[in-house]
Design a protein around this motif. Structure first.
Motif, PDB file in Angstrom:
ATOM      1  N   HIS A 103      13.426   4.976  -0.733  1.00 19.42           N
ATOM      2  CA  HIS A 103      13.218   4.205  -1.961  1.00 19.42           C
ATOM      3  C   HIS A 103      13.713   5.047  -3.122  1.00 19.42           C
ATOM      4  CE1 HIS A 103       9.750   6.734  -2.965  1.00 19.42           C
ATOM      5  NE2 HIS A 103       9.453   6.675  -1.687  1.00 19.42           N
ATOM      6  N   VAL A 159       6.009   8.214   0.572  1.00 18.36           N
ATOM      7  CA  VAL A 159       6.179   8.401  -0.868  1.00 18.36           C
ATOM      8  C   VAL A 159       7.071   9.614  -1.134  1.00 18.36           C
ATOM      9  CG1 VAL A 159       4.960   9.015  -2.992  1.00 18.36           C
ATOM     10  CG2 VAL A 159       4.056   7.232  -1.514  1.00 18.36           C
ATOM     11  N   GLU A 211       1.615   0.839 -10.445  1.00 17.35           N
ATOM     12  CA  GLU A 211       0.914   0.894  -9.157  1.00 17.35           C
ATOM     13  C   GLU A 211       1.485   2.011  -8.285  1.00 17.35           C
ATOM     14  OE1 GLU A 211      -0.424  -3.637  -8.079  1.00 17.35           O
ATOM     15  OE2 GLU A 211       1.726  -3.164  -7.970  1.00 17.35           O
ATOM     16  N   GLN A 212       2.796   2.156  -8.294  1.00 14.10           N
ATOM     17  CA  GLN A 212       3.426   3.222  -7.511  1.00 14.10           C
ATOM     18  C   GLN A 212       2.962   4.591  -7.996  1.00 14.10           C
ATOM     19  OE1 GLN A 212       7.640   2.544  -7.867  1.00 14.10           O
ATOM     20  NE2 GLN A 212       7.628   0.816  -6.444  1.00 14.10           N
ATOM     21  N   MET A 264       5.952  -3.401  -5.637  1.00 19.11           N
ATOM     22  CA  MET A 264       4.860  -2.880  -6.467  1.00 19.11           C
ATOM     23  C   MET A 264       5.404  -2.511  -7.853  1.00 19.11           C
ATOM     24  SD  MET A 264       2.975  -0.414  -3.669  1.00 19.11           S
ATOM     25  CE  MET A 264       1.799   0.270  -4.802  1.00 19.11           C
ATOM     26  N   TRP A 296       6.393  -1.406  -1.098  1.00 15.17           N
ATOM     27  CA  TRP A 296       6.687  -0.417  -2.138  1.00 15.17           C
ATOM     28  C   TRP A 296       7.627  -0.962  -3.220  1.00 15.17           C
ATOM     29  CZ3 TRP A 296       4.474   4.013  -3.453  1.00 15.17           C
ATOM     30  CH2 TRP A 296       5.124   4.840  -4.367  1.00 15.17           C
ATOM     31  N   ASP A 297       8.698  -1.628  -2.828  1.00 16.07           N
ATOM     32  CA  ASP A 297       9.661  -2.128  -3.812  1.00 16.07           C
ATOM     33  C   ASP A 297       9.080  -3.246  -4.665  1.00 16.07           C
ATOM     34  OD1 ASP A 297      11.640  -0.346  -3.096  1.00 16.07           O
ATOM     35  OD2 ASP A 297      12.411  -1.658  -1.514  1.00 16.07           O
ATOM     36  N   SER A 324       0.751   7.238  -5.799  1.00 19.66           N
ATOM     37  CA  SER A 324       1.283   8.573  -5.501  1.00 19.66           C
ATOM     38  C   SER A 324       0.384   9.656  -6.095  1.00 19.66           C
ATOM     39  CB  SER A 324       2.716   8.721  -6.000  1.00 19.66           C
ATOM     40  OG  SER A 324       2.775   8.571  -7.392  1.00 19.66           O
TER      41      SER A 324
END
Length: 154
Positions: free
Chosen positions: A73, A68, A38-39, A34, A31-32, A43
């Motif tokens: 994060h 998510v 993209e995130q 990306m 995740w970090d 989502s």
């Protein structure tokens, strides 16, 4: 076999499709790294999938949706580095130890307690208060008084 269809709130029919499993595998670790685009895309896809029946979501999609929404994060990421709590505890204990040492060092250089703080002096003060009939209603001079009077020292 006919694929299941879901009807949205607007009345449109849409096809329920699963998100590709490779894009969801190890999402927590990736995740970090990306990009924000993209995130956002992932989502958004997850949000669309969640509009339909949750029984149609795969286990990976459910895990990804939970991460998510609630994962560590962004603003929920830990703001302290590893070992921060230990540093705070050690610093606090050192500060307390140092302040205790300074207190006793200053105290050892101070004058002895005044003579009025001795038990004998305070008992003599009680006797003087009785002789002078000080506080005859509720104090030492009253009938049946059982308090300590002016005695404060052990």
């Amino acid at each position: 076999m006919i694929p299941r269809q879901a009807v949205s709130a607007a009345g449109f029919r849409r096809m329920a499709h699963t998100i590709s499993t490779p894009s969801l595998v190890n999402l927590q670790q990736r995740w970090d790294s990306m990009s924000p685009d993209e995130q956002a895309d992932l989502s958004t896809e997850l949000a669309k999938r969640q509009e339909g029946p949750w029984t149609e979501l795969t286990a990976e999609e459910k895990r990804a949706a939970y991460f998510v929404a609630f994962g560590p994060h962004g603003p929920r990421a830990s703001s302290h580095p590893p070992g921060f709590g230990t540093k705070v505890a050690v610093g606090t204990l050192l500060g307390l130890g140092l302040s205790t040492g300074i207190f006793f060092a200053i105290r050892s250089m101070g004058n002895p307690p005044p003579r009025t703080m001795t038990r004998e002096y305070q008992e003599a003060t009680n006797e003087r208060m009785i002789e002078e009939k000080i506080e005859p209603i509720t104090g030492v001079s009253s009938e049946g008084y059982k308090g300590k009077g002016a005695v404060q020292s052990p």
